[in-house]
Write a protein that holds these residues in place. Structure first.
Motif, PDB file in Angstrom:
ATOM      1  N   UNK A   1       0.850  -1.178   0.000  1.00 13.87           N
ATOM      2  CA  UNK A   1       0.000   0.000   0.000  1.00 13.87           C
ATOM      3  C   UNK A   1       0.888   1.231   0.000  1.00 13.87           C
ATOM      4  N   UNK A   2       0.686   2.107  -0.986  1.00 17.91           N
ATOM      5  CA  UNK A   2       1.528   3.292  -1.076  1.00 17.91           C
ATOM      6  C   UNK A   2       1.217   4.297   0.015  1.00 17.91           C
ATOM      7  N   UNK A   3       2.121   5.252   0.179  1.00 19.52           N
ATOM      8  CA  UNK A   3       1.919   6.299   1.166  1.00 19.52           C
ATOM      9  C   UNK A   3       0.643   7.084   0.901  1.00 19.52           C
ATOM     10  N   UNK A   4       0.128   7.697   1.946  1.00 16.19           N
ATOM     11  CA  UNK A   4      -1.144   8.405   1.862  1.00 16.19           C
ATOM     12  C   UNK A   4      -0.891   9.902   1.917  1.00 16.19           C
ATOM     13  N   UNK A   5      -1.347  10.602   0.885  1.00 14.30           N
ATOM     14  CA  UNK A   5      -1.166  12.052   0.791  1.00 14.30           C
ATOM     15  C   UNK A   5      -2.466  12.684   0.301  1.00 14.30           C
ATOM     16  N   UNK A   6      -2.565  13.998   0.507  1.00 15.55           N
ATOM     17  CA  UNK A   6      -3.755  14.738   0.056  1.00 15.55           C
ATOM     18  C   UNK A   6      -5.023  13.999   0.460  1.00 15.55           C
ATOM     19  N   UNK A   7      -5.089  13.664   1.735  1.00 18.67           N
ATOM     20  CA  UNK A   7      -6.178  12.813   2.222  1.00 18.67           C
ATOM     21  C   UNK A   7      -7.009  13.506   3.295  1.00 18.67           C
ATOM     22  N   UNK A   8      -8.217  12.997   3.457  1.00 18.95           N
ATOM     23  CA  UNK A   8      -9.030  13.337   4.613  1.00 18.95           C
ATOM     24  C   UNK A   8      -9.494  12.042   5.268  1.00 18.95           C
ATOM     25  N   UNK A   9      -9.758  12.128   6.560  1.00 15.68           N
ATOM     26  CA  UNK A   9     -10.344  11.020   7.307  1.00 15.68           C
ATOM     27  C   UNK A   9     -11.845  11.229   7.319  1.00 15.68           C
ATOM     28  N   UNK A  10     -12.562  10.314   6.694  1.00 16.87           N
ATOM     29  CA  UNK A  10     -14.013  10.379   6.618  1.00 16.87           C
ATOM     30  C   UNK A  10     -14.577   9.367   7.603  1.00 16.87           C
ATOM     31  N   UNK A  11     -15.117   9.877   8.702  1.00 16.89           N
ATOM     32  CA  UNK A  11     -15.628   9.034   9.790  1.00 16.89           C
ATOM     33  C   UNK A  11     -17.150   8.977   9.683  1.00 16.89           C
ATOM     34  N   UNK A  12     -17.653   7.784   9.403  1.00 15.94           N
ATOM     35  CA  UNK A  12     -19.050   7.626   9.032  1.00 15.94           C
ATOM     36  C   UNK A  12     -19.950   7.342  10.243  1.00 15.94           C
ATOM     37  N   UNK A  13     -20.872   8.230  10.515  1.00 18.44           N
ATOM     38  CA  UNK A  13     -22.062   8.000  11.348  1.00 18.44           C
ATOM     39  C   UNK A  13     -21.797   7.414  12.738  1.00 18.44           C
ATOM     40  N   UNK A  14     -20.802   7.919  13.415  1.00 18.66           N
ATOM     41  CA  UNK A  14     -20.548   7.477  14.796  1.00 18.66           C
ATOM     42  C   UNK A  14     -21.441   8.307  15.722  1.00 18.66           C
ATOM     43  N   UNK A  15     -22.718   7.977  15.707  1.00 17.60           N
ATOM     44  CA  UNK A  15     -23.747   8.760  16.389  1.00 17.60           C
ATOM     45  C   UNK A  15     -24.362   7.977  17.540  1.00 17.60           C
ATOM     46  N   UNK A  16     -24.991   8.708  18.436  1.00 11.96           N
ATOM     47  CA  UNK A  16     -25.595   8.078  19.616  1.00 11.96           C
ATOM     48  C   UNK A  16     -26.669   7.050  19.258  1.00 11.96           C
ATOM     49  N   UNK A  17     -27.356   7.239  18.152  1.00 10.45           N
ATOM     50  CA  UNK A  17     -28.407   6.297  17.770  1.00 10.45           C
ATOM     51  C   UNK A  17     -27.840   4.899  17.495  1.00 10.45           C
TER      52      UNK A  17
END
Length: 202
Positions: A8-24
């Motif tokens: 797996x190549x290095x990670x650049x120009x990235x964002x962390x997309x954290x999906x729906x970690x909600x109380x429900x």
């Protein structure tokens, strides 16, 4: 199947997309995902290292079933307790362990499974020159799946942190991990949180 992080190549120009970690979806929530608690410390660790590059999504239910089109109306008639006419507002908030990171982390709300559905997310990422989305969150075989496929269609490189996902279905989770490894080579990479820390250095 990937055997080591060297593939797996290095990670650049990235964002962390954290999906729906909600109380429900948390313990005691209407749509409780039993092993959210197990992955929460891992996700919080990733967020803490990349706070300004994290975007949280929230699945926002309708006020009433009729506020959604087509089959969504049947879905929310079945889950009327999840509509905002019944659900306390706190149910749709991020779990406290992650909410404390907003800001600088951003929050994007969505009305459907994919993070890219009727939201400003795609244009936001394109404007910022983002080429890679690092994905964590809930649930592996529903909202995460839909988001991954949307991201692939839009041309983003997708990096899934496999020990930072949760589902209410072990069978569904395992099936999706197999599918990502065998059907999306070159578009989707699976890494562990430990591997991510070595690969993504801002």
């Amino acid at each position: 199947m990937r055997d080591s992080k060297s593939e797996v190549g290095g990670i650049r120009n990235a964002v962390h997309l954290c999906i729906d970690m909600q109380n429900i979806f948390a313990r005691g929530g209407l749509w409780e995902t039993p092993w959210m608690e197990r992955v929460l410390p891992t996700i919080a660790s990733i967020v803490s290292r990349h706070q300004a590059r994290t975007i949280f999504t929230r699945f926002i239910t309708p006020q009433d079933p009729e506020d959604r089109p087509g089959q969504w109306q049947s879905y929310f008639r079945r889950w009327k307790q999840a509509t905002r006419s019944y659900l306390p507002p706190s149910g749709l908030e991020l779990v406290p362990a992650l909410a404390r990171f907003n800001p600088p982390a951003l929050v994007v709300d969505k009305p459907a499974y994919s993070a890219f559905s009727s939201s400003s997310l795609a244009s936001l990422l394109i404007e910022k020159g983002i080429g890679t989305v690092v994905i964590t969150g809930a649930e592996t075989d529903v909202c995460v799946l839909s988001t991954v496929l949307s991201a692939v269609d839009l041309g983003f490189r997708v990096v899934i942190v496999e020990d930072a996902l949760c589902s209410s279905s072990d069978v569904g989770h395992d099936a999706l991990m197999t599918m990502y490894r065998t059907r999306f080579h070159g578009q989707v990479d699976l890494v562990t949180a430990e591997e991510l820390a070595a690969l993504w250095r801002e």
